[in-house]
Design an enzyme around this catalytic site. Sequence first.
Site, mmCIF file in Angstrom:
data_model
loop_
_atom_site.group_PDB
_atom_site.id
_atom_site.type_symbol
_atom_site.label_atom_id
_atom_site.label_comp_id
_atom_site.label_asym_id
_atom_site.label_seq_id
_atom_site.Cartn_x
_atom_site.Cartn_y
_atom_site.Cartn_z
ATOM 1 N N LYS A 171 0.844 -1.205 0.000
ATOM 2 C CA LYS A 171 0.000 0.000 0.000
ATOM 3 C C LYS A 171 0.875 1.248 0.000
ATOM 4 C CE LYS A 171 -1.685 3.063 2.683
ATOM 5 N NZ LYS A 171 -1.867 4.172 1.762
ATOM 6 N N GLY A 224 7.047 5.962 7.569
ATOM 7 C CA GLY A 224 6.087 7.053 7.651
ATOM 8 C C GLY A 224 6.266 7.796 8.957
ATOM 9 N N SER A 225 5.187 8.378 9.434
ATOM 10 C CA SER A 225 5.301 9.213 10.635
ATOM 11 C C SER A 225 5.371 8.342 11.907
ATOM 12 C CB SER A 225 4.098 10.147 10.722
ATOM 13 O OG SER A 225 2.926 9.378 10.822
ATOM 14 N N GLY A 229 3.399 4.863 12.854
ATOM 15 C CA GLY A 229 4.297 3.763 13.215
ATOM 16 C C GLY A 229 3.886 3.100 14.526
ATOM 17 N N GLU A 246 10.370 2.622 10.060
ATOM 18 C CA GLU A 246 11.283 3.747 9.799
ATOM 19 C C GLU A 246 10.432 4.997 9.882
ATOM 20 O OE1 GLU A 246 14.383 3.730 9.760
ATOM 21 O OE2 GLU A 246 14.800 1.615 9.440
ATOM 22 N N CYS A 280 13.341 12.345 5.498
ATOM 23 C CA CYS A 280 13.433 11.964 6.907
ATOM 24 C C CYS A 280 14.843 12.223 7.428
ATOM 25 C CB CYS A 280 13.061 10.504 7.081
ATOM 26 S SG CYS A 280 13.899 9.448 5.915
ATOM 27 N N GLN A 327 0.468 19.673 3.914
ATOM 28 C CA GLN A 327 1.863 19.795 4.350
ATOM 29 C C GLN A 327 2.283 21.267 4.360
ATOM 30 O OE1 GLN A 327 4.011 17.295 5.546
ATOM 31 N NE2 GLN A 327 5.212 19.111 6.089
ATOM 32 N N GLU A 379 9.113 17.309 14.289
ATOM 33 C CA GLU A 379 9.442 17.218 12.865
ATOM 34 C C GLU A 379 8.484 18.100 12.059
ATOM 35 O OE1 GLU A 379 8.711 13.510 10.669
ATOM 36 O OE2 GLU A 379 10.768 13.710 9.984
HETATM 37 P P1 NDP Z 1 2.136 8.807 7.419
HETATM 38 O O1 NDP Z 1 2.468 8.083 8.658
HETATM 39 O O2 NDP Z 1 1.005 9.751 7.440
HETATM 40 O O3 NDP Z 1 1.810 7.782 6.254
HETATM 41 C C1 NDP Z 1 2.665 6.715 5.936
HETATM 42 C C2 NDP Z 1 1.841 5.603 5.338
HETATM 43 O O4 NDP Z 1 0.991 5.056 6.350
HETATM 44 C C3 NDP Z 1 0.922 6.067 4.204
HETATM 45 O O5 NDP Z 1 0.860 5.071 3.225
HETATM 46 C C4 NDP Z 1 -0.403 6.223 4.928
HETATM 47 O O6 NDP Z 1 -1.526 6.145 4.070
HETATM 48 C C5 NDP Z 1 -0.345 5.018 5.864
HETATM 49 N N1 NDP Z 1 -1.299 5.086 6.971
HETATM 50 C C6 NDP Z 1 -1.902 6.159 7.503
HETATM 51 N N2 NDP Z 1 -2.757 5.779 8.488
HETATM 52 C C7 NDP Z 1 -2.678 4.439 8.587
HETATM 53 C C8 NDP Z 1 -3.316 3.458 9.397
HETATM 54 N N3 NDP Z 1 -4.215 3.768 10.334
HETATM 55 N N4 NDP Z 1 -2.991 2.164 9.210
HETATM 56 C C9 NDP Z 1 -2.074 1.813 8.287
HETATM 57 N N5 NDP Z 1 -1.478 2.687 7.463
HETATM 58 C C10 NDP Z 1 -1.755 3.988 7.613
HETATM 59 O O7 NDP Z 1 3.468 9.509 6.914
HETATM 60 P P2 NDP Z 1 3.641 10.415 5.608
HETATM 61 O O8 NDP Z 1 3.218 9.711 4.369
HETATM 62 O O9 NDP Z 1 3.047 11.736 5.927
HETATM 63 O O10 NDP Z 1 5.224 10.506 5.494
HETATM 64 C C11 NDP Z 1 5.972 11.438 6.159
HETATM 65 C C12 NDP Z 1 6.652 10.797 7.351
HETATM 66 O O11 NDP Z 1 7.454 9.697 6.943
HETATM 67 C C13 NDP Z 1 7.608 11.751 8.019
HETATM 68 O O12 NDP Z 1 7.411 11.716 9.418
HETATM 69 C C14 NDP Z 1 8.980 11.214 7.673
HETATM 70 O O13 NDP Z 1 9.989 11.505 8.559
HETATM 71 C C15 NDP Z 1 8.728 9.763 7.570
HETATM 72 N N6 NDP Z 1 9.742 9.119 6.742
HETATM 73 C C16 NDP Z 1 10.681 8.341 7.360
HETATM 74 C C17 NDP Z 1 11.696 7.753 6.642
HETATM 75 C C18 NDP Z 1 12.662 6.860 7.327
HETATM 76 O O14 NDP Z 1 13.211 5.992 6.670
HETATM 77 N N7 NDP Z 1 12.899 6.996 8.612
HETATM 78 C C19 NDP Z 1 11.824 7.953 5.201
HETATM 79 C C20 NDP Z 1 10.767 8.761 4.643
HETATM 80 C C21 NDP Z 1 9.775 9.324 5.416
HETATM 81 P P3 NDP Z 1 -2.126 7.437 3.294
HETATM 82 O O15 NDP Z 1 -1.178 8.566 3.485
HETATM 83 O O16 NDP Z 1 -2.216 6.996 1.909
HETATM 84 O O17 NDP Z 1 -3.471 7.688 3.883
#
Ligand code: NDP
Length: 477
Positions: A171, A224-225, A229, A246, A280, A327, A379
């Site tokens: 996804k 993701g965030s 996470g 991550e 990130c 954003q 962040e």
């Molecule tokens: P999010 O946590 O909002 O989203 C990440 C993914 O999780 C998306 O596909 C999102 O879906 C999905 N998601 C959201 N809610 C749920 C849920 N309840 N259950 C399962 N999946 C869910 O992060 P962002 O996309 O806003 O990305 C930015 C963040 O990612 C920043 O905090 C950044 O630091 C981090 N990041 C970390 C990296 C690392 O390697 N440490 C690298 C790159 C980014 P959807 O958005 O489609 O609704």
Amino acid sequence: MTLHQNLIAGEWVGADGVENINPSNTNEVVGVYARASADDAKNAIAAAKAAFPAWSRSGILERHAILKKTSDEILARKEELGNLLAREEGKTLPEAIGETIRAAQIFDFFAGEVLRLSGEVLPSVRPNIGVEITREPIGVVGIITPWNFPIAIPAWKIAPALAYGNTIVFKPAELVPACSWAIADILHRAGLPKGVLNLVMGKGSVVGQAMLDSPDLAAITFTGSTGTGKRVAAASIEHNRKFQLEMGGKNPMVVLDDADLTVAVEAAANSGFFSTGQRCTASSRLIVTEGIHDKFVAALTEKLKTLVVDDALKAGTHIGPVVDAGQLKQDTDYIAIGQSEGAKLAFGGETISRDNPGFFLQPTLFTEATNQMRISREEIFGPVVSVIRVKNYDEALSVANDTPFGLSAGIATTSLKHATHFKRNSEAGMVMVNLPTAGVDFHVPFGGRKASSFGPREQGKYASEFFTVVKTAYTLA
Ligand code: NDP
């Protein structure tokens, strides 16, 4: 416009489409992509489960060939895919092509890893017994990715998952489905058996949540965030499932009095502002000792004046738009918070208009920030950086480590003593000396500590720790 469908059990399915909008020009629809339902996610998980027994026992040459073919096609189409990436996410065309090449390199690396699978054979401590240690695939792996690296992050999760014999439910972030669809299409045409990779594009709260709630996912790898996470972690513990996270960063770059000023300014400008600060590993805290502070701020400000913010596809653009309106609001809210906290707005801070409607924001530099301010602790994920003045190296190291995060950390110095001490004592997963905190290799481990990461490292041969499970077998001779 053609509807790009989800891939479930080897079939392209789905009727309900969502427009993918270009953040450089909100009048442009990049494409229409299917929105999966929770039932689609369940079907995808069932398909991946059904495909697992055969794929987990597939020949290494078959897996190698599919991954290699995928790498070759991504590389051959780097301009086209880079263009697509720049239009859906907003990073500049050179950055987007670079990320596309990176995805190809990752598939190529894991095509090689398939041929290097190995185990260990050891004598037992008991007589006439042999011991074998092998790594086996885990099962169905759920892959959930963010929007900021639309092709590289999917590549660095999908390639090892397949190489080590797992099947996948993938996804991508709803904001950037195009590159993910392209990867699924390439793998499908490269001959991946049906059900081995299932693509379910859609909302995290629906599709992602259905994945978290499924007892049939053996593992989830998530980027993701930190907030999302934590939900992945809680649900995974509930289902006795392996997970890897991550997450965010608040990465420090220390600049010492003895730094080469040009090196320090280039590293800070690159890792703070390129890719619109949406990495990130971006440096969002510049921790500068007082002897070089004023010179460094003046030189960095001069550098920021030369950076062009414009359409991601325009030649000469250094910084593309922010990814979307949500954003952009987060970034401008934090700029207001920084001012109300008493930090000095030294450069930028304003949204800008360009030829087309888009989410353009000036690179923004705060000075006189403290490490306790929200702009230094939380962040922001945009082109917004704060400078924190410190007395000496010891204070700089202590401020660098005083954060809930621990992904990447950098130091600009010509002192071997301080560089060595910083490498040993930084509480980050990745440390950079005289280099930007962002920008990593694909053949070595990637990951952080504290609230930035959880679980085994990603990338390189270390990826096998997450994507396989170890078995120890004893045989009586
Ligand atoms: P999010 O946590 O909002 O989203 C990440 C993914 O999780 C998306 O596909 C999102 O879906 C999905 N998601 C959201 N809610 C749920 C849920 N309840 N259950 C399962 N999946 C869910 O992060 P962002 O996309 O806003 O990305 C930015 C963040 O990612 C920043 O905090 C950044 O630091 C981090 N990041 C970390 C990296 C690392 O390697 N440490 C690298 C790159 C980014 P959807 O958005 O489609 O609704």
